[in-house]
Structure formats: C-alpha cells, structure tokens
Design a protein around this motif. Structure first.
Motif, PDB file in Angstrom:
ATOM      1  N   HIS A 191     -23.315   6.940   4.036  1.00 47.14           N
ATOM      2  CA  HIS A 191     -22.405   6.344   3.062  1.00 47.14           C
ATOM      3  C   HIS A 191     -22.069   4.911   3.493  1.00 47.14           C
ATOM      4  N   GLU A 193     -18.948   1.578   2.473  1.00 45.97           N
ATOM      5  CA  GLU A 193     -17.885   1.030   1.628  1.00 45.97           C
ATOM      6  C   GLU A 193     -17.760  -0.461   1.901  1.00 45.97           C
ATOM      7  N   THR A 194     -17.381  -1.208   0.879  1.00 45.74           N
ATOM      8  CA  THR A 194     -17.026  -2.614   1.039  1.00 45.74           C
ATOM      9  C   THR A 194     -15.695  -2.823   0.328  1.00 45.74           C
ATOM     10  N   GLN A 195     -14.924  -3.775   0.817  1.00 46.81           N
ATOM     11  CA  GLN A 195     -13.654  -4.050   0.156  1.00 46.81           C
ATOM     12  C   GLN A 195     -13.218  -5.485   0.392  1.00 46.81           C
ATOM     13  N   SER A 283     -13.942  -1.462  -9.127  1.00 48.49           N
ATOM     14  CA  SER A 283     -14.453  -0.520  -8.134  1.00 48.49           C
ATOM     15  C   SER A 283     -15.781  -0.015  -8.662  1.00 48.49           C
ATOM     16  N   LEU A 285     -19.315   2.506  -7.878  1.00 49.16           N
ATOM     17  CA  LEU A 285     -20.082   3.510  -7.143  1.00 49.16           C
ATOM     18  C   LEU A 285     -21.559   3.127  -7.238  1.00 49.16           C
ATOM     19  N   GLY A 297     -22.282   4.897  -2.023  1.00 45.13           N
ATOM     20  CA  GLY A 297     -21.219   4.075  -1.468  1.00 45.13           C
ATOM     21  C   GLY A 297     -20.321   3.525  -2.556  1.00 45.13           C
ATOM     22  N   ILE A 298     -19.286   2.851  -2.123  1.00 47.36           N
ATOM     23  CA  ILE A 298     -18.317   2.283  -3.051  1.00 47.36           C
ATOM     24  C   ILE A 298     -17.998   0.853  -2.643  1.00 47.36           C
ATOM     25  N   GLY A 299     -17.908  -0.009  -3.632  1.00 50.80           N
ATOM     26  CA  GLY A 299     -17.463  -1.376  -3.410  1.00 50.80           C
ATOM     27  C   GLY A 299     -16.188  -1.614  -4.192  1.00 50.80           C
ATOM     28  N   ARG A 300     -15.255  -2.337  -3.595  1.00 51.60           N
ATOM     29  CA  ARG A 300     -13.961  -2.565  -4.252  1.00 51.60           C
ATOM     30  C   ARG A 300     -13.552  -4.019  -4.118  1.00 51.60           C
ATOM     31  N   GLU A 314     -17.309  -4.654   5.425  1.00 49.22           N
ATOM     32  CA  GLU A 314     -18.352  -3.726   5.033  1.00 49.22           C
ATOM     33  C   GLU A 314     -18.411  -2.645   6.107  1.00 49.22           C
ATOM     34  N   GLN A 324     -18.712  -1.282  11.332  1.00 47.54           N
ATOM     35  CA  GLN A 324     -17.855  -2.042  10.424  1.00 47.54           C
ATOM     36  C   GLN A 324     -18.019  -3.521  10.714  1.00 47.54           C
TER      37      GLN A 324
END
Length: 442
Positions: A191, A193-195, A283, A285, A297-300, A314, A324
């Motif tokens: 998985h 994620e980015t934010q 947001s 997916l 994964g998810i980006g926000r 990231e 990270q």
C-alpha cells in the motif's frame, strides 16, 4: 511496463538528454569558468526563491528579469543589483526574448501555469534552454508540445520537481528501493499514501500602487486584479492546488517503482474558498499493477488547516517495513518490522542509521532479533540540503553544459502530470477512471 524495464528506459531518456551546449561562441562550458546566461520570468514568491537559490550557483549569471507587475519586476532588479549583478528589466516576455536573445542561453519560468507552454516553446524555438516550474502546463496537449519542441530544437526542458535532486530522495531511490534492495528492505509493496495539507486563507488583495488597468490585464490574459492576485484558484490560469501537489507526489511513485496506475477514483470539491473555481481538496484511491499483484493507495490534498505541522509526505508500505519520504527531515524515516535481522545489511553499508539506543557495549546500529513490539525506526544518514531549489537548478545548469544528465526532463515529469489532471477530472465528473497506456504517450 516492468519496473526494471522502466528504470532502464528512464535512465536512457536522461542520458539522451545530456545536451550538447547550444551556447554562443563567447560562452564555453563551465570548466572554463564561463557562466550560463539566464533570464527569469515571474518574480513573485517562487521566482524570488529561485533567484536566491541561483545566486549560490557560481556558473550561472542573471541577464534579465521579467514580470508584468512593476513592483515585482523592480524589486528583483534592485535586489540583483544590490548583489552587483546588472540586469535589464522587462514587462513583456516576448520583448525580452527578442531584445536579449543574443545575450541569453536559458530562461527560468516561474510564471502562472497557463503561460508556461507558450513561453517555454518560444524560448526553445529561439534556441534557449528552459527550466520550468511545475505544473509544466495546464493540460496534456500543451505538455506534449513543450516536450516535442525540446526534442526538435535540441534544447533542454527541465521541470521543477525538486525532489528529484534532493539527495535524500535520490538515496532512497538508488539504495533503498532499487531492484537489488527493495525485496530485502520492504518485502512486497502492499500500500501507499501521500498527503499535503494547506490552510484556508482569505482572498489575496493588493496595494493601490500595484493596480493595473483592465486593458493592461486583458493584454496578458487576466479578467481582473482579483483574479490576477488569486490565479492559483482559477482554472483559467492554473491547474489548482490539488493537481500541483498530486503531480509532484505521484512522481515519487513513478520514479521509485516504474509503474503507473490502471484505475483511480477521486472525491473532493471547491468547499472552503469563497473565490475561484479550482478544487481546493481531493482524496483519490489509486490501483497500481505491480509485478506481484495489485497495490492500492490513497492520495490526499486537504485544505482546512496546516496546523498539523506536517510537510507533504509519501509513505510506502511493504510486508517487511515501510519507507516515509518527505521534504521534512523529521518525517523522512524507514520503519522495520521487529526482529528482521536482514536489515543489518543496510546498516553495514551505511544506507540507514538506527534511531534506537543500544545497551552498553552493543553496536547501536545492528538489529537484535530479540526485539519485539513496536517497529524499529531508522534514519536516512544525510540531512536535508539547505536549498533543494539550488540543487535542482544547478543540475539544470550542469546538464546544459553536458557534465551530468538532467534529473527531471519533461519526459520524466509528464506521466505524473497526466495522473494529476485525471484526478481533477474524476473529481469534476464523480466517476472512476480507467487509465490507458495511450494517455501517457508523448
């Protein structure tokens, strides 16, 4: 495309874009002590940051500055002259190119997104190399035109993805998630994620002395002073804050793993600002076809408050640990599942440094297999550079002189731009999007 094939292709692209210097007869390569003669268009916040960074690059010399806002243009000119650098100042970009062409080797574009393509193409057709801030354009057609012009003219187009020149990100790409290291460090990627967080702010205003007439604004494509000052929130002038953040963060995944998503679904809207029409939060997916199977994964990009205190990051998760990455020193971390002694190889090589304190007489870096419970935290053994802007522009200068490959030519930045624009479309239409290979063809 498989990861190893993609990385090989990317390296070939980069190597092929080490341009032969297209410089005047009076300007030689940097080893002779001569300098790259540069003009900067756009003297706002980002332009000033780039000017400061460039002043620390010994083989770069400013020749001209350009901005339609008189105070910004004059401020840049006076600042450079305070550093004993004589420059000409222009309001009109086309006039600057026509007047200064014989005195220039390259231009730096820190202007609003909607003029990037026209300005870059004009400069490259004049034989000038281009460093362009991101986003490189407002749509795929413009971006393709920029890249194709770079190819046909033999000029370099570098995009301002500064992470690509950050030594910590480069260390991670080359030492931690390389084909030889990925399975050992993270195991199978599962998985990500980015934010990025932004604060809500009021509509930007301007000083009376900076007021430009409606006729003057219309000449340069603006409807009003309010839209000029707040152009980042309007689709007519830019990609919007969500696309700006997504493009750079998705580029990390493209760079590290050489895979692109097959599907995405985004949700967001124009929820927090009372002006403009760009999405101010989103947001998304994403589904990536990794060799071992699908990775989700998810980006926000959240626009509410920056009070969380975290810079954009990231986070990549695997079966053995996670990585990270971030523009923040404190947030750049690697986390191991406890008891994984195989990570000692990275410690022996000096690619990681353990945070945990060892007992007296023990090597503080080695993993002890008896460790259980919380994950074991590691640092990348290098500090964030004082200016990633300087490093990225310096790479551009060196690439023009032919001494190293460009870290982010237009070809390598294109795919993540396409993804960011697709997220924006998904939000606007409220639909999932299947992503075909044709979308990424230049």
């Amino acid at each position: 495309m498989k990861r190893r094939d993609f990385i090989s292709t990317g390296m070939t692209l980069g190597a092929g874009l080490v341009v032969s210097p297209i410089l005047g007869d009076d300007v030689a390569v940097s080893s002779t002590g001569k300098q790259l003669r540069v003009a900067i268009a756009g003297c706002g916040r980002q332009g000033r940051a780039l000017i400061n960074a460039c002043l620390r690059i010994p083989n770069l010399r400013f020749v001209a500055v350009c901005d339609i806002l008189t105070s910004a243009k004059n401020s840049a000119k006076f600042y450079l002259e305070s550093e004993d650098i004589e420059v000409s100042a222009y309001t009109d970009y086309a006039e600057m190119l026509e007047t200064e062409r014989a005195n220039l080797d390259a231009v730096i574009l820190a202007t609003p997104d909607f003029v990037h393509a026209g300005q870059a193409v004009a400069a490259m057709n004049a034989g000038l190399h281009v460093y362009c801030e991101s986003p490189m354009a407002t749509n795929a057609g413009e971006a393709r035109q920029m890249i194709r012009t770079s190819r046909s003219t033999g000029t370099l187009l570098q995009i301002g993805y500064e992470r690509r020149s950050d030594p910590r990100y480069r260390h991670a790409a080359e030492k931690l998630v390389s084909p030889e290291s990925l399975d050992l460090l993270l195991g199978e990627v599962t998985h990500f994620e980015t934010q990025a967080n932004r604060r809500v702010h009021s509509e930007l205003i301007w000083a009376e002395r900076d007021t430009m007439s409606p006729e003057f604004l219309a000449k340069y494509g603006y409807n009003s002073m309010s839209e000029y000052r707040n152009w980042k929130q309007y689709r007519k002038y830019g990609c919007g804050p969500c696309a700006t953040y997504f493009s750079q963060q998705f580029d990390v995944l493209e760079w590290f793993f050489g895979v692109r998503p097959s599907q995405l679904h985004a949700s967001g809207g124009h929820d927090h600002f009372t002006f403009g029409d760009c999405h101010d939060n989103a947001s998304v997916l994403l589904t990536y076809p990794f060799p071992q199977g699908l990775v989700r994964g998810i980006g926000r990009v959240w626009t509410t408050t920056s009070g969380g205190g975290r810079l954009p990051f990231e986070h990549l998760f695997g079966t053995s640990g996670s990585l990270q990455t971030s523009m923040s020193v404190e947030e750049f971390r690697v986390f191991a599942e406890p008891g994984l002694a195989k990570w000692n190889e990275f410690l022996r090589r000096g690619d990681l440094k353990k945070m945990n304190v060892a007992a007296e007489g023990e090597d503080p870096n080695l993993i002890r297999v008896r460790e259980t419970g919380n994950v074991v935290t590691y640092l990348v053994p290098m500090e964030r550079p004082d200016s990633v802007f300087r490093l990225h522009v310096e790479n551009f200068v060196n690439a023009v002189f032919g001494s190293e490959p460009p870290n982010c030519p237009g070809e390598l930045a294109f795919a993540s731009h396409v993804l960011a624009w697709a997220v924006d479309e998904s939000v606007a239409k409220g639909v999932s999007m299947n992503l075909s290979d044709d979308m990424f063809v230049i």
